[in-house]
Write a protein that holds these residues in place. Structure first.
Motif, short mmCIF file in Angstrom:
data_model
loop_
_atom_site.label_atom_id
_atom_site.label_comp_id
_atom_site.label_asym_id
_atom_site.label_seq_id
_atom_site.Cartn_x
_atom_site.Cartn_y
_atom_site.Cartn_z
N PRO A 177 5.00 -0.90 10.52
CA PRO A 177 5.10 -1.46 9.17
C PRO A 177 5.60 -0.43 8.16
O PRO A 177 6.01 -0.78 7.06
N ALA A 215 2.17 -4.89 3.23
CA ALA A 215 1.22 -5.60 4.08
C ALA A 215 1.36 -7.11 3.89
O ALA A 215 1.10 -7.88 4.80
N VAL A 240 0.94 4.82 1.32
CA VAL A 240 0.21 5.68 2.25
C VAL A 240 0.90 7.02 2.37
O VAL A 240 2.13 7.12 2.29
N HIS A 272 -6.74 -14.48 16.54
CA HIS A 272 -5.82 -13.97 17.54
C HIS A 272 -5.55 -15.05 18.57
O HIS A 272 -4.46 -15.18 19.08
N GLU A 326 0.78 -11.08 15.01
CA GLU A 326 0.35 -9.89 15.71
C GLU A 326 -0.56 -9.04 14.85
O GLU A 326 -0.61 -9.18 13.63
N SER A 327 -1.20 -8.11 15.52
CA SER A 327 -2.05 -7.17 14.80
C SER A 327 -1.23 -6.40 13.78
O SER A 327 -0.12 -5.97 14.06
N GLY A 328 -1.78 -6.27 12.59
CA GLY A 328 -1.10 -5.49 11.56
C GLY A 328 -0.09 -6.28 10.76
O GLY A 328 0.61 -5.73 9.93
N CYS A 329 -0.02 -7.59 10.98
CA CYS A 329 1.00 -8.34 10.27
C CYS A 329 0.55 -8.74 8.87
O CYS A 329 1.31 -9.34 8.11
N GLY A 330 -0.70 -8.44 8.52
CA GLY A 330 -1.11 -8.67 7.14
C GLY A 330 -2.09 -9.82 6.95
O GLY A 330 -2.33 -10.24 5.82
N LYS A 331 -2.67 -10.29 8.01
CA LYS A 331 -3.58 -11.43 7.90
C LYS A 331 -4.83 -11.05 7.10
O LYS A 331 -5.21 -11.73 6.15
N THR A 332 -5.43 -9.94 7.51
CA THR A 332 -6.66 -9.52 6.83
C THR A 332 -6.38 -9.19 5.37
O THR A 332 -7.15 -9.55 4.48
N THR A 333 -5.27 -8.53 5.13
CA THR A 333 -4.91 -8.20 3.76
C THR A 333 -4.84 -9.46 2.92
O THR A 333 -5.35 -9.51 1.79
N GLU A 362 -11.10 -13.86 11.92
CA GLU A 362 -11.42 -13.71 13.34
C GLU A 362 -12.91 -13.92 13.62
O GLU A 362 -13.57 -13.03 14.14
N VAL A 367 3.61 0.56 2.58
CA VAL A 367 3.43 -0.46 3.60
C VAL A 367 3.40 -1.80 2.89
O VAL A 367 2.57 -2.01 2.01
N PHE A 378 0.85 -1.19 0.00
CA PHE A 378 0.00 0.00 0.00
C PHE A 378 0.88 1.24 0.00
O PHE A 378 1.88 1.28 0.70
N1 LIG Z 1 -6.06 0.05 2.50
C1 LIG Z 1 -4.91 0.14 3.17
N2 LIG Z 1 -4.12 1.21 2.96
C2 LIG Z 1 -2.94 1.33 3.61
N3 LIG Z 1 -2.48 0.46 4.49
C3 LIG Z 1 -3.21 -0.64 4.76
C4 LIG Z 1 -4.47 -0.84 4.12
N4 LIG Z 1 -5.01 -1.99 4.58
C5 LIG Z 1 -4.10 -2.49 5.47
N5 LIG Z 1 -3.03 -1.67 5.58
C6 LIG Z 1 -1.86 -1.89 6.41
O1 LIG Z 1 -1.34 -3.14 6.13
C7 LIG Z 1 -0.88 -3.79 7.29
C8 LIG Z 1 -1.56 -5.14 7.45
O2 LIG Z 1 -2.93 -4.92 7.76
P1 LIG Z 1 -3.96 -6.10 8.04
O3 LIG Z 1 -5.27 -5.50 8.28
O4 LIG Z 1 -3.86 -7.10 6.95
O5 LIG Z 1 -3.42 -6.72 9.38
P2 LIG Z 1 -4.02 -7.86 10.29
O6 LIG Z 1 -2.97 -8.85 10.44
O7 LIG Z 1 -5.32 -8.30 9.77
O8 LIG Z 1 -4.22 -7.08 11.66
P3 LIG Z 1 -5.33 -7.25 12.77
O9 LIG Z 1 -4.94 -8.43 13.55
O10 LIG Z 1 -5.19 -5.99 13.55
O11 LIG Z 1 -6.62 -7.36 12.07
C9 LIG Z 1 -1.19 -2.86 8.45
O12 LIG Z 1 -0.04 -2.15 8.79
C10 LIG Z 1 -2.19 -1.92 7.90
O13 LIG Z 1 -2.06 -0.65 8.49
#
Ligand SMILES: Nc1ncnc2c1ncn2[C@@H]1O[C@H](COP(=O)(O)OP(=O)(O)OP(=O)(O)O)[C@@H](O)[C@H]1O
Ligand SMILES: Nc1ncnc2c1ncn2[C@@H]1O[C@H](COP(=O)(O)OP(=O)(O)OP(=O)(O)O)[C@@H](O)[C@H]1O
Ligand SMILES: [Mg+2]
Ligand SMILES: [Mg+2]
Lengths: 330, 325, 505, 291, 306
Positions: free
Chosen positions: B281, B32, B18, B215, B51-58, B182, B30, B16
């Motif tokens: 990140p 992700a 940003v 988590h 951990e949170s923000g490690c890119g799972k949701t992405t 989750e 970033v 991404f």
């Molecule tokens: N649309 C976007 N634009 C910019 N950065 C993004 C975007 N979506 C996610 N990120 C960044 O990418 C990284 C991974 O995000 P992601 O949501 O995949 O994490 P996650 O592992 O699902 O976290 P969580 O456990 O908090 O849900 C994070 O640093 C987030 O800030």
């Protein structure tokens, strides 16, 4: 726990909180009795809506205005009934004698003021000193909660800090005036496992240092098992079971407690199916006769449905109480 | 468990751009998700932890085609999903479903339950209304709801029930794979166990595969066959759940597991203290991203060279210089 | 009391350079050659010309200036040079002055220091109007111009009137101070006079009530209210304005009545026009609009002060134009209205002419009365420019209120509003009236002119060519606590003049 | 939970809703605004257009007037009450049509801008800026001059004055909604953009639109009044309330009833509409509902 | 920072450009200035000369380009209604009056609305709240010209406290400012109330109370500081409404500001001034929005860290 039987730090007796809304009235805190000793950690567990936060806020007398009020009971802090204090006196107690850590680190700091500002505000209210030293003292407080580079962070706004760091700042505010009791309402639910572990370790160390009492509200049995000395289990505004951690985990007396513990998947070891509790907790305004848990209880009989069980001494030594007819039936 | 992969993820990355700073004048990237490789087979559950923000949701969003990858491919039955069109795309849409974390926000409050549940069916397949009703009833029944609930609105349900509704909607089109981001974090302990059991039951009944993001490590262990541990957008360790949990190889996995609290006061755990802050990140550390917090730091190589993911032991792979001989 | 405040509605254009405006002006420091009598409104020598004469056929006019007239601020005596200079700027390229076209073809000769002569290409018996009325020649000081140029005028033009220009706040106010020992002998009782432009009538009334203003102009109803509250209403000594409603378009051209669809004006039929006039209870309407004592006007632009006046028409007016709804309905029936008409609904267009708030009500009342006898109308509100554009573009197909203020000499007015000779867009299209108008242009014999005018008025009257309303005096409401009286003739476009005569308590 | 208790619960909910219905504003709206708008012809005691020069400036009952002209008469002797009653139709239609124009234009643009983003979003936001920067009054004047003051021009001005607010609000909500899980879910299910927009996003901004629209009734009526004040409202003799108040403004100190009662009608209507809007807002606020 | 500013200014300029087109077209579609400015008995030559002088005979686009070229240099031509006055100069000369009035109106709005909104939020559901709500509703239901006239009668004529109209002293500005502020007070008070309600529910407010902070400080320091952002957002709209309100109110009070000029100029078909005044309005609006954006950053650290 301790050999010398000291007077309890906090003693809550028959506390009842009434909430009146347009839709009706109910008791989210209904006849609570528990004590907290120096250096002890009390865990309050229960499902969402069972009244945990209400219990916590009633202890510092910050129940939502208009809607809620303490109807009866007493909250004695070292023998002083907090419910009898004037609002001004109570304000002195808050922060300096009882501190509280709120649920959400993301939102519990004021985004418009610097971290240092918010710490020194608490300090200046309860331990006033010259203005110049305030910053120094705020930095010290941050150092105590192991914030790296506190000289720099003290001038940061909350928005500039990570979640874990923010939660530590909240902790710093709480301990800055060296309170006797800290009430922590689910302080780690929004934190990562690793950050949570660090934070809990920190709390434990602080407790060892200062001997404060901690009331820990959570629905995470992992935290209870690792951190608490005593547990209070709440259901539908009532304490259904209380006692030491070891005993409750080893031999829960109330089917609700038993079911809750059984419902948690284990980190090690595999079992076939998880145990579940059928149905849902009752709505606050629902009128129930008998044991509120009866409709969901596998072991309920007709008495459970008709008569509210009083609190029984489960093990006969006053250390383990439960409110379930099964206790005396056994 | 058969071994035909439904999805193959190859060198998948998502970056991404940003804007940061006052008035967003700086552009940073970033990462992700970086260079992800994994497969998911029939009737298999793969967990992504970290951990949170490690890119799972992405990662899950890439799989769901909610976002387009920066590079890399996702193959569905051997075909790149980015090239799917028409019926093939519809087939993918109806065979890959999702359940999200928050049962309150993942259901449109203005749509009747029946309509919500049937949506994946209606938009992808040509079915008559009788058939739709039948399938809705079937799906609701499978998750323990009653047929008459189809006429109600979401606000008449509790969180647990809503999550069941979301699951009903995910299974109605007879998917092969459901992505669970989750799915139980927002639920109470008591309801959580019901839902977890439900996932197990459905997998057994319909032969589903899951990709699970969680988590809670205990839940992961309970549900997942295989687990991939992510750190700052990269998979650092991957393998069968039991192997990884019982004998973690990567220092991060070790630390993560040791931090997890067991709901058993008698169990003694020796926590591995992780030092340092969770890195941003936006400014990932050089070399191995975990090196500033690593308790097994072995020297310059960690801070200068990024380790590659190598297979290690039985079915595991790990990305750490410790195992790079 | 040393300062008098007069609040009036804002002017059309606001400038110290009179010739660049269309003529709406309050400027007690400036003078023209010819004055008006405060008591009668007739021309007199109260301004710069002591006397004047003209030759037989009205093509040469000679004016003699008051020998003792001087400009303020020591710019010296008023001489022929000043008149010539002023004439030049008034007929220059940037002159927008209403009626100044009459001056443009004129040559001006200074005979001596205090005598000037205008030579006209065509006879003009009404030439004095160019020196005493709307759009007339105002005398500026040449000495000031030579010394300070146009900037001097813009900043503070010197004048010969009984007041001296002190300053202005554009769009807000203007202040003048009284001149002690004025050459004309006029001696105001106060030191200063300030004009304030205030567009809201109720605000003006409030100013009067709060004692912030000595005199204000007000619409009729507010005047009544003010009178009830004990303030004094003063009327001009002569009629200041005539009001009417005009049918627009050349509806009277001969073919119009037969080929109605060519024009599709319902009022191209004389019977409809009569019906329209008969349907109106004029007394009632005028009472509402202007108050009691205002007289109906038999023919718009006809005035007893000027030639062509017909007492006979005035006497017959009630009989021919009087309120008679039955007759109106009978006429309409006879004309086949509305069935036989292409454009049965008569559009009533109200324009927002400054100073005439009653036009809206006039149209409303007319509409209501017409409705009673079965004449369909359709009200449109437009601003003046849009309405005027429509008229100019000959696209006019409506009836609209109109005013003649200050009252022009009859020969001028009748040409402007009814013939093709002055303002072609208002031409009725009647060959007879146009021919008479043509004759009038060259005729110099007063008696014959009188006869021609009389004939024109009679023709307009008898063909029901318009809807005459009233001759209205100018009024001003003065504070009864502060002002004793004030006589003014109503001869300017604002109606107000002779400020030196304001009599304070 | 048994079926019976479900029924009881929903009955209770219904009752609670009904009980909190803001009766007073609704009754006022009906009596002052809506019923007269449709039935003025039958209710009004007099013809609102025909002057009665013998009954000019009659004061209202209780101030020396008679029951025949309950609220008094104006300068031309027309019955104020009848004029107010007949005027309500125009006020109603101007505000409704004007708001509808605003809603349709604003919502459509806001919806598409918020969903599609990109250059279209930029363009719409600039247009919003432009329309906010142009005082509606000035536009109204210019427009009145250009196409003449008419019902149409007033409706256009009202619509113009309001659309930007809708566009902004709707866009802001769409920006949130398009990130919401249920939209993601629907995308996963394979829904087209059209389906997502109309089936998932639009229904969720509807609340906002309804609430905003109710609150805009006041602004629309006020604007109509201001336009009449400047002489560019709906042309006379149409007795719109704005014109009535504006026409009577000169007589506030003396014949106060001419502008007072129409003003009161405006006040009551706008207040009620706002109260209703507030109530709706509270009702439709999901945060309130979930409690 | 500079880049951001440049982009904001750029998009404002674009908006301004579109506004010039709208303004140009509208004023040219409307009535002919010839008819407003020349006497009704003007001759053909007078009209022709006028048309030539003002370039009204050229094609529209050519007129626009000329207009734009001059406008960029601040030259909108000379006024037709106020001969000799430079159109933009004339408008700018009146701007201070409008800004003064607007400033006082904003001040009044803030001074009244903030405490009102805060009190209503703090005492939610109490008579104070109901009273404030009622007051706010009233504010939005009274036509401002009507209010203006009532104010004049009550305070100037009957009580004799303040002058009726015009300019001069500070006292002259009070009534018109109140008349303009009236509507804003209600809008602002309602906004403040809802913002405060939201903020008062926030966790950090609870934390402040838990710390033992006094109620006064909780409300006025902790809560208001955060709630203030919402009324600030409204500031752009506030500026626009005050400008709009000034058009009517300046006429009622004969206040020689831009609103007054606008009305007089449009009524008089004074093209150059109309164009100048609308562009000036737009510029004020854009600038005030820009300032709000910058203020935001100053007041709200959340945005700084985003
Ligand atoms: N649309 C976007 N634009 C910019 N950065 C993004 C975007 N979506 C996610 N990120 C960044 O990418 C990284 C991974 O995000 P992601 O949501 O995949 O994490 P996650 O592992 O699902 O976290 P969580 O456990 O908090 O849900 C994070 O640093 C987030 O800030
Ligand atoms: N301000 C309030 N007004 C009315 N009811 C309230 C209010 N606050 C809480 N309640 C109700 O009181 C009950 C107890 O709430 P409480 O917040 O103590 O639960 P909890 O155990 O802390 O739940 P959670 O785990 O979700 O935080 C719930 O039924 C809740 O709906
Ligand atoms: Mg809680
Ligand atoms: Mg995630």
């Amino acid at each position: 726990m301790t050999d010398v039987q000291e007077a309890p730090l906090l003693e809550v007796k028959d506390l009842r909180v009434k909430i009146s809304t347009k839709a009706g009235t109910f008791y989210p805190v209904n006849g609570h009795n528990f004590t907290l000793n120096k250096g002890e950690t009390l865990g309050i567990v229960g499902e969402s809506g069972s009244g945990k936060s209400m219990t916590a806020t009633s202890l510092v007398r910050l129940l939502p205005k208009h809607a809620a009020e303490v109807e009866s009971g007493s909250i004695e802090l070292e023998g002083r009934d907090l419910l009898k204090l004037s609002e001004a006196e109570m304000r002195k107690v808050r922060g300096s004698e009882i501190a509280m850590i709120l649920q959400d680190p993301q939102t519990s700091l004021n985004p418009s003021f610097t971290v240092g500002n918010q710490i020194s505000e608490a300090l200046s209210l309860h331990a006033p000193g010259p203005k110049k030293t305030m910053r120094e003292r705020a930095i010290n407080a941050l150092r105590k909660v192991k914030v790296a580079a506190p000289e720099h962070r003290v001038d940061c706004y909350p928005g500039e800090l990570s979640g874990g760091m923010r939660q530590r700042v909240v902790g710093a505010i709480a301990i800055s005036c060296e309170p006797k009791i800290i009430i922590a309402d689910e302080p780690t639910t929004s934190l990562d496992v690793t950050v949570q572990a660090q934070y809990l370790r920190l709390l434990k160390e602080l407790q060892d240092d200062t001997g404060m009492g901690i009331i820990f509200i959570t629905h995470d049995f992992g935290i209870v098992a690792n951190l608490c000395h005593k547990i209070v289990v709440m259901y539908y505004g009532r304490i259904v079971e209380s006692g030491t951690v070891e005993r409750i985990f080893a031999k829960p007396a109330h089917p609700y407690t038993e079911a809750l513990i059984g419902a948690v998947p284990k980190l090690r070891g595999h079992e076939g199916r998880l145990r579940t509790i059928k149905g849902q907790p009752p709505a606050p305004m629902e009128t129930l006769t008998g044991c509120p848990f009866a409709p969901r209880c596998d072991k309920a009989d007709s008495r459970c449905f008709n008569e509210l069980p009083p609190t029984f001494d489960a093990d006969g030594d006053g250390e383990h109480l439960a409110s379930c007819w099964r206790v005396i039936d056994q | 468990m058969t071994n035909t992969p439904i999805l193959q993820v190859e060198n998948l990355s998502k970056h991404f751009d940003v804007q940061t700073g006052i008035f967003k004048r700086e552009t940073k990237t970033v990462k992700a998700a970086t260079d992800l490789n994994f497969n998911i087979c029939e009737r298999e559950t793969l967990a992504l932890v970290g951990e949170s923000g490690c890119g799972k949701t992405t990662t899950t969003q890439l799989l769901l085609k909610l976002q387009n990858p920066t590079s890399g491919r996702i193959l569905y039955d051997g075909e790149d999903i980015n090239t799917l069109k028409g019926d093939a795309l519809k087939a993918y849409r109806s065979r890959v479903q999702a359940v999200f974390q928050d049962p309150w926000s993942s259901i449109n409050p203005r749509v009747r339950i029946g309509d919500f549940v049937s949506e994946p069916l209606i938009v992808n397949e040509k079915v008559g209304s009788n058939e739709v009703d039948r399938r809705v009833n079937e799906a609701l029944d499978a998750v323990g709801l009653r047929p008459q609930d189809a006429r109600k609105f979401p606000h008449e349900f509790s969180g647990g029930q809503r999550q069941r509704i979301a699951i009903a909607s995910a299974i109605i089109s007879r998917p092969r794979l459901i992505i669970l981001d989750e799915p139980v974090s927002g639920l109470d302990v008591s309801i959580r166990s019901q839902i977890i059991n439900l996932f197990k039951d459905l997998q057994a009944e319909y032969g589903l595969s899951y990709i699970l993001v969680a988590h809670d490590l205990a839940t992961t262990r309970y549900l997942a066959d295989r687990v991939a541990v992510m750190y700052l957008g990269k998979i650092v360790e991957q393998g069968p759940t039991d192997d990884v949990f019982d004998a973690p190889s990567h220092p991060y996995t070790e630390a993560l597991l040791s931090a997890a609290l067991s709901a058993d006061p008698t169990e003694k755990r020796d926590e591995i203290p992780m030092t340092g802050e969770v890195p941003s990140p936006l400014n990932p550390p050089s070399g191995c991203a975990f090196h500033p917090r690593c308790h097994r730091f072995i020297g310059d190589i960690c801070s200068t060279q990024a380790p590659a993911l190598r297979s290690h032991g039985t079915g595991c792979s790990v990305s750490c210089h410790l195992y790079n001989q | 009391q040393d300062k008098v405040v007069v609040a009036v509605s804002p002017l059309g254009a606001d400038s110290n350079l009179y010739w660049t405006t269309t003529g709406a002006f309050i400027f007690p420091s400036m003078q023209t050659l010819v004055g008006n009598s405060a008591e009668t409104g007739k021309y007199d020598n109260s301004q710069l010309a002591e006397s004047w004469e003209h030759n037989e056929d009205f093509t040469s006019w000679t004016f003699k200036l008051h020998p003792n007239a001087v400009f303020s601020d020591d710019w010296g005596p008023v001489t022929s040079a000043d008149v010539v200079h002023s004439f030049e700027i008034h007929t220059g390229d940037d002159a927008k002055l209403s009626g100044i076209s009459a001056l443009k073809e004129t040559t001006l000769t200074a005979i001596d220091d205090h005598t000037v002569r205008f030579d006209l290409p065509t006879p003009d018996p009404d030439f004095l109007f160019s020196h005493a009325g709307r759009g007339s020649l105002v005398i500026y000081s040449k000495a000031q111009f030579d010394a300070e140029g146009m900037e001097g005028y813009e900043a503070a033009p010197a004048g010969s009137g009984p007041f001296k220009y002190e300053g202005r706040d554009v769009g807000q106010s203007m202040t003048f101070s009284s001149i002690k020992d004025h050459w004309s002998g006029a001696s105001p009782e106060f030191d200063e006079i300030e004009f304030r432009w205030v567009s809201e009538p109720s605000t003006r009334l409030a100013m009067l009530a709060a004692g912030e203003a000595h005199a204000v102009t007000l619409p009729r109803d507010l005047r009544d209210d003010a009178a009830e509250a004990g303030e004094t209403v003063l009327s001009s000594s002569a009629g200041a304005m005539q009001s009417t409603m005009l049918f627009t378009g050349k509806f009277m051209k001969p073919e119009a009545e037969e080929t109605r669809d060519a024009t599709s004006y319902a009022w191209a039929d004389a019977r409809v026009r009569e019906a329209v006039n008969r349907a109106l209870d004029r007394d009632g309407i005028l009472e509402v609009l202007y108050g009691e004592g205002v007289e109906a006007l038999p023919v718009y632009t006809m005035d007893p002060r000027f030639p062509g006046y017909s007492q006979e028409l005035a006497d017959r007016f009630d009989e021919d134009y009087g309120y008679d709804p039955e007759k109106a309905m009978a006429l309409l029936k006879e004309a086949g209205y509305p069935e036989a008409f292409d454009n049965a609904a008569i559009p009533l267009v109200v324009t927002s002419l400054a100073g005439n708030p009653e036009f809206a009500q006039m149209a409303e009342l007319v509409q209501a009365y017409l409705d009673v006898v079965g004449i369909e109308t359709e009200m449109r509100e437009q601003d003046w420019a849009t309405g005027n554009t429509a008229i100019r573009g000959f696209t006019a197909d409506f009836v609209t209120p109109m005013r003649n203020a200050p009252v022009r000499p009859a020969a001028l007015g009748v040409q402007i509003f009814f013939t093709e000779h002055a303002s072609p867009h208002l031409d009725l299209g009647d060959p007879e009236i146009n021919a008479l108008g043509g004759e009038l242009l060259t005729e110099t014999d007063p008696e014959k002119r009188d006869a021609i005018l009389n004939e024109m008025f009679t023709s307009i009257y008898e063909s029901y060519a318009h809807i005459p309303m009233a001759a209205v005096p100018a009024t001003v409401v003065v504070s009864s606590d502060l002002v004793e009286g004030w006589t003014f003739p109503g001869s300017t476009s604002s109606g107000l003049s002779h400020f030196e005569l304001i009599d304070l308590k | 939970m048994t079926d019976l208790s479900v029924k009881r619960a929903s009955a209770l909910r219904l009752w609670l809703r009904l009980r909190s219905l803001p009766l007073i504003p609704i009754v006022i709206l009906l009596t002052v605004f809506i019923i007269p708008a449709f039935f003025a012809e039958y209710i009004a005691p007099h013809d609102p257009y025909v002057p009665n020069l013998r009954a000019r400036l009659q004061p209202p009952v209780g101030f020396g007037g008679t029951w025949e002209y309950m609220l008094g008469t104006d300068r031309l002797g027309r019955d104020i009450l009848s004029r107010i009653l007949h005027g309500s139709w125009y006020v109603l239609s101007v505000s409704l049509i004007g708001i509808t124009v605003g809603v349709v234009v604003g919502t459509t643009l806001g919806l598409i801008a918020g969903y599609a983003r990109g250059w279209f979003d930029g363009l719409v936001m600039r247009l919003v800026d432009i329309s906010l920067a142009l005082p509606a009054m000035l536009l109204a004047l210019a427009l009145a001059a250009a196409i003449g003051a008419s019902f149409l021009s007033v409706v256009i001005v009202v619509g113009f004055a309001l659309w930007a607010y809708f566009a902004r609000q709707v866009r802001a909500e769409v920006l949130l909604l398009r990130k919401s899980d249920f939209v993601a879910r629907s995308q996963v299910a394979g829904s087209s953009h059209i389906r997502i927009l109309f089936r998932h996003i639009l229904p969720n901004v509807l609340n906002t639109i309804v609430v905003l629209a109710t609150l805009q009734v006041g602004i629309a009526i006020m604007l109509d009044a201001s336009l009449s004040f400047l002489g560019i409202g709906i042309p006379r003799p149409t007795p719109t309330w704005g014109l009535l108040v504006s026409d009577g403004r000169d007589f506030i100190a003396t014949d106060w009833w001419i502008s007072f009662f129409p003003g009161l009608a405006i006040l009551l209507t706008v207040m009620s509409a706002n109260m209703l809007g507030d109530w709706l807002r509270e009702q439709l606020d999901p945060r309130q509902r979930q409690v | 920072m500079l880049k951001y500013l440049a982009r904001r200014v750029g998009s404002s300029l674009f908006a301004l450009w579109v506004i010039t087109i709208i303004v140009f077209l509208l004023t040219h579609l409307s009535g002919n200035p010839v008819d407003a400015l020349l006497p009704d008995d003007a001759t053909k030559q007078q009209i022709d000369a006028f048309i030539r002088d003002w370039g009204l005979d050229k094609p529209l686009w050519q007129q626009y380009l000329t207009f734009l070229g001059n406008a960029v240099q601040g030259d909108f031509g000379t006024s037709l209604k106020w001969p000799g006055e430079d159109a933009m100069g004339f408008v700018l000369a009146r701007m201070p009056a409008t800004l003064q009035l607007g400033g006082i109106a904003i001040l009044i709005s803030l001074v009244v609305a903030l405490p009102l909104g805060v009190a209503a939020a703090v005492y939610k559901g109490s008579p104070v709240d109901n009273g404030a709500q009622m007051f706010a509703l009233l504010g939005q239901s009274i036509p401002n010209f009507w209010l203006g006239i009532v104010l004049i009668w009550v305070f100037s004529v009957w009580l004799g406290w303040l002058p009726t109209s015009g300019t001069g002293t500070f006292a002259h500005a009070i009534l018109p400012a109140i008349a303009i502020a009236w509507f804003q007070v209600s809008a602002l008070a309602r906004l403040t109330r809802s913002a405060m309600l939201e903020v008062l529910d926030a966790e950090y407010i609870k934390l402040a109370r838990v710390k033992g902070v006094g109620e006064f400080s909780v409300v006025w320091k902790h809560a208001l500081r955060n709630a203030a952002v919402v009324p600030l957002t409204y500031f752009g709209i506030l500026a626009a409404s005050i400008l709009t309100g000034s058009v009517v109110i300046e006429t009622v009070f004969s206040w020689p500001g831009m609103g007054w000029v606008a009305i007089e100029a449009i009524r008089g078909r004074d093209f150059p001034v109309v164009q100048a005044v609308i562009v000036a309005y737009a510029v004020i609006y854009m600038i005030s929005n820009l300032v709000v954006d910058l203020l935001y950053v100053a007041i709200d650290p959340r945005i700084r860290n985003d």
